[in-house]
Write a protein that holds these residues in place. Structure first.
Motif, mmCIF file in Angstrom:
data_model
loop_
_atom_site.group_PDB
_atom_site.id
_atom_site.type_symbol
_atom_site.label_atom_id
_atom_site.label_comp_id
_atom_site.label_asym_id
_atom_site.label_seq_id
_atom_site.Cartn_x
_atom_site.Cartn_y
_atom_site.Cartn_z
ATOM 1 N N LEU A 16 4.247 0.043 -13.540
ATOM 2 C CA LEU A 16 4.341 -1.314 -12.980
ATOM 3 C C LEU A 16 5.600 -1.354 -12.132
ATOM 4 C CD1 LEU A 16 3.584 -4.037 -15.716
ATOM 5 C CD2 LEU A 16 2.176 -3.372 -13.766
ATOM 6 N N VAL A 17 5.445 -1.620 -10.847
ATOM 7 C CA VAL A 17 6.571 -1.583 -9.914
ATOM 8 C C VAL A 17 6.776 -2.970 -9.324
ATOM 9 C CG1 VAL A 17 7.511 -0.514 -7.837
ATOM 10 C CG2 VAL A 17 6.075 0.831 -9.377
ATOM 11 N N SER A 18 7.889 -3.601 -9.679
ATOM 12 C CA SER A 18 8.223 -4.918 -9.136
ATOM 13 C C SER A 18 9.094 -4.753 -7.899
ATOM 14 C CB SER A 18 8.944 -5.764 -10.180
ATOM 15 O OG SER A 18 8.110 -6.029 -11.285
ATOM 16 N N LEU A 19 8.675 -5.397 -6.815
ATOM 17 C CA LEU A 19 9.382 -5.357 -5.536
ATOM 18 C C LEU A 19 9.895 -6.752 -5.220
ATOM 19 C CD1 LEU A 19 6.640 -3.422 -3.532
ATOM 20 C CD2 LEU A 19 8.615 -2.411 -4.679
ATOM 21 N N VAL B 186 6.054 8.768 -4.498
ATOM 22 C CA VAL B 186 6.960 8.203 -3.496
ATOM 23 C C VAL B 186 8.315 7.923 -4.141
ATOM 24 C CG1 VAL B 186 7.394 6.199 -2.008
ATOM 25 C CG2 VAL B 186 5.103 7.208 -2.131
ATOM 26 N N GLU B 187 9.396 8.317 -3.484
ATOM 27 C CA GLU B 187 10.728 7.984 -3.973
ATOM 28 C C GLU B 187 11.042 6.534 -3.624
ATOM 29 O OE1 GLU B 187 13.677 10.726 -2.613
ATOM 30 O OE2 GLU B 187 12.798 12.425 -3.684
ATOM 31 N N PRO C 137 0.806 -1.234 0.000
ATOM 32 C CA PRO C 137 0.000 0.000 0.000
ATOM 33 C C PRO C 137 0.836 1.280 0.000
ATOM 34 C CG PRO C 137 -0.853 -1.569 1.609
ATOM 35 C CD PRO C 137 0.468 -2.092 1.169
ATOM 36 N N LEU C 138 2.114 1.181 0.323
ATOM 37 C CA LEU C 138 2.982 2.364 0.333
ATOM 38 C C LEU C 138 3.491 2.724 -1.058
ATOM 39 C CD1 LEU C 138 5.180 1.522 3.477
ATOM 40 C CD2 LEU C 138 3.029 2.794 3.382
ATOM 41 N N VAL C 139 3.285 1.844 -2.014
ATOM 42 C CA VAL C 139 3.762 2.070 -3.388
ATOM 43 C C VAL C 139 2.750 2.964 -4.093
ATOM 44 C CG1 VAL C 139 4.512 0.976 -5.521
ATOM 45 C CG2 VAL C 139 4.880 -0.185 -3.341
ATOM 46 N N LYS D 68 16.395 8.227 -5.923
ATOM 47 C CA LYS D 68 15.548 9.410 -5.881
ATOM 48 C C LYS D 68 14.367 9.340 -6.855
ATOM 49 C CE LYS D 68 19.279 12.560 -4.488
ATOM 50 N NZ LYS D 68 20.034 13.793 -4.847
ATOM 51 N N ARG D 69 14.350 8.347 -7.697
ATOM 52 C CA ARG D 69 13.278 8.233 -8.691
ATOM 53 C C ARG D 69 11.920 8.171 -8.010
ATOM 54 N NH1 ARG D 69 12.941 3.550 -13.389
ATOM 55 N NH2 ARG D 69 10.994 4.263 -14.386
ATOM 56 N N LYS D 70 10.979 8.951 -8.544
ATOM 57 C CA LYS D 70 9.626 8.971 -7.994
ATOM 58 C C LYS D 70 8.711 8.074 -8.809
ATOM 59 C CE LYS D 70 9.756 13.526 -5.806
ATOM 60 N NZ LYS D 70 9.101 14.858 -5.714
ATOM 61 N N ILE D 71 7.889 7.333 -8.102
ATOM 62 C CA ILE D 71 6.914 6.461 -8.745
ATOM 63 C C ILE D 71 5.831 7.312 -9.394
ATOM 64 C CG2 ILE D 71 5.151 4.715 -8.256
ATOM 65 C CD1 ILE D 71 7.049 3.729 -6.007
#
Length: 252
Positions: free
Chosen positions: A94-97, A35-36, A29-31, A86-89
């Motif tokens: 699509l963000v893979s963690l 957000v950096e 949920p924080l993604v 520093k990249r911001k979402i």
């Protein structure tokens, strides 16, 4: 050499995996837009430390270029091992963690791909099919089967949708260290040992919208699609028993 685990050791790995699964439940949920990525990594480092564990990825690898974070954050065309910074979402990403925990000497590994806001239909479909590829692979990860049955299931399912399957990187054994034998490919090629009780494996399809070919960036870690198209990544740690297979990184 494949290092089999006894029931006591699998219980230690299971505890590490359950901690990781709980962490992901709070992390996803924080993604959010704005957000950096380094903020996500710092949150993960605090969470793991407060829970009594150690980040499995922080400092991992070659002494000349150790991985500098606890969390891999790979966005859009980044396949795996994206370094937080520093990249911001952005909305539509699509963000893979990908993360692992060392809890009292027992290691876990898990990855998810998060859709930020409303993503494109092609991104949503790729992410859905990649997660389904993971479970197709797990279905074949049964006592008595052979390793490449996992790969064949993942590969054929992804190919049926016209997707590229990453072949230069793959899953692996896990438990006593972050990466162990055997390699668990997503393309059916290579050694094909039989699956037996005591194996603990990280199964992790990496599926691309276009070609399955990838390129390593100059940072020595970040892997991107060769054609610049989207990629998704899902992973669970599993344990093989004679009468069942357990997904250790499912939440309790």
């Amino acid at each position: 050499m494949i290092r089999l685990k006894n029931h006591t050791q699998i219980e230690g790995i299971r505890k590490s995996c359950k901690l990781l699964a709980r962490m992901f439940q709070e992390l996803v949920p924080l993604v959010q837009e704005g957000v950096e990525t380094r903020d996500l990594d710092q949150w993960v480092q605090r969470y793991i430390k407060q829970a009594g564990g150690k980040p499995a990825f922080l400092g991992y690898g070659d002494d000349a270029n150790p991985y500098p974070a606890a969390l891999c954050v790979s966005i859009n065309n980044e396949v795996i091992h994206g370094i937080p910074g520093k990249r911001k979402i952005q909305k539509g990403d699509l963000v893979s963690l990908d993360c692992g925990i060392n809890l009292e000497g027992y290691f876990s590994d898990q990855a998810v791909t998060v859709e930020v806001g409303v993503v494109s239909p092609e991104a949503q479909r790729l992410n859905k099919i990649t997660q389904e590829c993971l479970y197709k692979g797990i279905e074949q990860a049964r006592y008595g089967n052979r390793l490449l049955q996992i790969a064949r299931s993942v590969y054929q399912y992804a190919q049926s949708y016209g997707y590229g399957v990453v072949h230069q990187y793959c899953g692996h054994g896990v438990g006593f260290s972050p990466h162990e034998d055997p390699q668990v490919p997503n393309v059916p090629h290579g050694p094909n040992p039989r699956l037996i009780e005591g194996m603990v494996l990280a199964i992790e399809p990496m599926i691309n919208l276009g070609t399955g070919d990838v390129t390593l960036l100059d940072d020595g870690w970040t892997v991107v699609t060769a054609d610049g198209k989207l990629s998704a990544h899902w992973e669970h740690t599993i344990a093989i028993f004679q009468d069942h297979t357990e997904i250790l990184t499912l939440p309790e």
